[in-house]
Write a protein that holds these residues in place. Structure first.
Motif, short mmCIF file in Angstrom:
data_model
loop_
_atom_site.label_atom_id
_atom_site.label_comp_id
_atom_site.label_asym_id
_atom_site.label_seq_id
_atom_site.Cartn_x
_atom_site.Cartn_y
_atom_site.Cartn_z
N THR A 9 0.67 14.82 -2.18
CA THR A 9 -0.18 13.76 -2.77
C THR A 9 -0.47 12.95 -1.48
OG1 THR A 9 1.03 14.00 -4.89
CG2 THR A 9 -0.19 11.97 -4.46
N LEU A 10 0.44 12.38 -0.71
CA LEU A 10 0.21 11.38 0.26
C LEU A 10 -0.72 12.08 1.25
CD1 LEU A 10 3.73 9.90 1.26
CD2 LEU A 10 1.92 8.77 -0.06
N ALA A 13 -4.09 12.34 -0.03
CA ALA A 13 -4.78 10.81 -0.31
C ALA A 13 -5.34 10.30 1.34
CB ALA A 13 -3.72 10.05 -0.79
N GLY A 39 -9.67 6.72 -3.23
CA GLY A 39 -8.69 6.64 -4.18
C GLY A 39 -9.03 7.02 -5.60
N GLY A 43 -7.23 10.02 -7.89
CA GLY A 43 -6.72 9.27 -8.93
C GLY A 43 -6.66 10.02 -10.38
N PHE A 57 -2.92 11.79 -7.86
CA PHE A 57 -2.33 11.10 -8.64
C PHE A 57 -2.38 11.52 -10.10
CE2 PHE A 57 -3.08 8.77 -4.56
CZ PHE A 57 -1.86 8.41 -4.23
N LEU A 63 1.64 6.63 -9.83
CA LEU A 63 1.29 5.50 -8.98
C LEU A 63 2.40 4.45 -8.78
CD1 LEU A 63 -2.56 5.20 -10.00
CD2 LEU A 63 -1.76 5.55 -7.65
N PHE A 66 4.64 4.96 -5.77
CA PHE A 66 4.11 4.70 -4.55
C PHE A 66 3.76 3.00 -4.19
CE2 PHE A 66 2.90 8.87 -5.72
CZ PHE A 66 3.10 9.69 -4.49
N SER A 70 2.60 0.09 -0.92
CA SER A 70 1.61 -1.32 -0.88
C SER A 70 2.25 -2.45 -0.54
CB SER A 70 1.27 -1.51 -2.53
OG SER A 70 0.23 -0.08 -2.82
N ILE A 305 -4.31 4.24 -2.52
CA ILE A 305 -3.64 4.06 -3.68
C ILE A 305 -4.13 2.79 -4.40
CG2 ILE A 305 -1.18 3.11 -4.41
CD1 ILE A 305 -0.19 4.47 -1.87
N GLU A 309 -5.62 3.17 -8.43
CA GLU A 309 -4.92 2.23 -9.55
C GLU A 309 -5.93 1.54 -10.32
OE1 GLU A 309 -0.71 0.52 -7.45
OE2 GLU A 309 -2.75 -0.27 -6.97
#
Length: 427
Positions: A9-10, A13, A39, A43, A57, A63, A66, A70, A305, A309
């Motif tokens: 995932t990272l 992203a 994102g 997402g 995500f 989320l 993670f 942030s 991220i 969101e």
């Protein structure tokens, strides 16, 4: 999530953010805007909707896992902003930035309050008075992360940039106090009683303790940094103290009997950490340059991220969209005219008077944090959160672009002088 899924995932992203930044370069958009759109793509509403483990995500619960990224990214961003508070610069613009930072935030809150309270009286069943009051305070906050990234990407320099960064930093302190007072009043309206402790004492204590924590950590940081001469070890020490400051800032206490809640603001603490360090360490400028390179992937992940969101469901509620547009329009008016009037009062440079307000339009993490706290008021908090979510969706995509335009119009971005590692313009 399984460890391999987290890494997938990272990596996706980070890759998505980097590739979209190339498209943004062709469209002459700031990289921050590309990261946020990336994102949205990875997402829960796009790639994540396929529910393939590791492919983006999958849901908002993913989320939450993670959130540490942030928190760390905001710590480094606040530390970087703190490095703009050098005594040599503050002697010339410190008083101006302080007055502008306080008054533009207050003016924005008053303008948004007036607009939304009027809306409440017109549509009392759609927007409650407590929600209108809380939204007015949230309007004072800006997005230091987006602003700083635009400044760094384009290597902006000049009176506007010198004033902008301290003002953005002050916004967090002023916004925190304004929100706490407004939240206390709204809580009193909802519950039928208000506490002087929650309205005045708690926000002032939080600001004071956050600055005190940052000062202590900055002193310790500067002391221990002198034991090392290797650039790599100095960089490692910097990372260690920023992480430690963020961790301590997460602690919360309650004094029984009087109902006093004690906490810290990681943004203010890390900002003060950077301020102390840059003023007492003679090699801070060199270290900051190395730290900027080290944190680049973290910042990209933070914005990706943040984009993931953004809850696109808020766009399906026409009421949220209408109130959100009212909030956005009057907040922009408040920032623009508030900053302009404050800058005129302190006799700032013409470019500061004209363009500072536009650079303060972006809004994200701090505002969302305030909105989350308002959830304690039940249905009022839900309305506030949805309106802020909608506004952040607009601000985060449009705000960085407007910041770039303002800095360019002010003559503080020279596109032709910015080169990438390959010698081509890095725009």
């Amino acid at each position: 999530m399984e460890p391999q899924q987290i890494l997938f995932t990272l990596s996706i992203a980070l890759f998505a953010g980097l590739m979209l930044s190339r498209i943004a370069m062709l469209l002459k958009l700031p990289a921050v805007t590309a990261y946020l759109i990336a994102g949205i793509i990875v997402g829960p509403f796009c790639l994540g909707a396929f529910q393939i483990p590791g492919l983006g995500f999958n849901n908002f619960d993913n989320l939450d896992g993670f959130a540490i990224i942030s928190d760390v990214a905001l710590g480094f961003i606040a530390f970087s902003i703190g490095n703009e508070f050098r005594l040599s610069q503050l002697k010339s613009i410190g008083k101006q930035a302080t007055i502008i930072g306080i008054f533009q935030a207050v003016i924005t809150t008053l303008i948004v309050d007036a607009a939304l309270i009027t809306t409440h009286f017109i549509f009392p069943d759609k927007l409650s008075l407590p929600a209108a009051i809380i939204l007015g305070a949230i309007a004072s906050a800006t997005a230091p992360a987006a602003t700083l990234m635009v400044v760094k990407q384009y290597k902006a320099k000049g009176p506007l940039t010198d004033t902008l960064l301290p003002v953005v930093a002050l916004d967090d302190a002023v916004g925190l106090v304004l929100f706490s007072i407004s939240f206390g009043i709204a809580k009193g309206l909802v519950l039928g009683s208000a506490s002087i402790i929650s309205i005045i004492v708690e926000p002032l204590i939080e600001v004071f303790l956050s600055l005190l924590l940052g000062s202590i950590m900055g002193g310790l940081f500067t002391f221990f940094e002198r034991f090392f001469h290797s650039r790599a070890k100095r960089l490692s020490m910097s990372v260690a103290f920023i992480l430690l400051t963020v961790a301590i800032s997460m602690l919360k206490f309650e004094i029984p009997g009087i109902g006093l809640h004690i906490g810290f603001s990681s943004l203010l603490s890390c900002m003060m950490l950077g301020t102390i360090f840059c003023n007492f360490c003679d090699f801070s400028a060199e270290l900051m340059d190395r730290l900027d390179r080290w944190t680049a992937p973290i910042f990209i992940l933070f914005f990706v991220i943040s984009g993931a969101e953004l809850d696109l469901n808020v766009l399906t509620d026409y009421f949220i969209v209408i109130i959100g547009l009212i909030y956005i329009v009057f907040r922009c008016l408040g920032k623009y005219f508030g900053a302009g009037a404050s800058a005129s009062f302190v006799k700032a440079e013409p470019t500061v008077k004209k363009f500072l307000g536009i650079t303060l339009f972006p809004q994200a993490g701090v505002a969302l944090g305030m909105a989350i706290k308002s959830a304690a008021l039940g249905s009022v908090g839900i309305i506030v959160s949805n309106i802020v979510l909608f506004s952040v969706l607009i601000y985060e995509i449009v705000g960085p672009f407007l910041t770039k335009i303002a800095l360019t119009k002010a003559g503080e971005i020279d596109i032709n002088s910015i080169e990438s590692a390959r010698g081509k313009p890095n725009i």
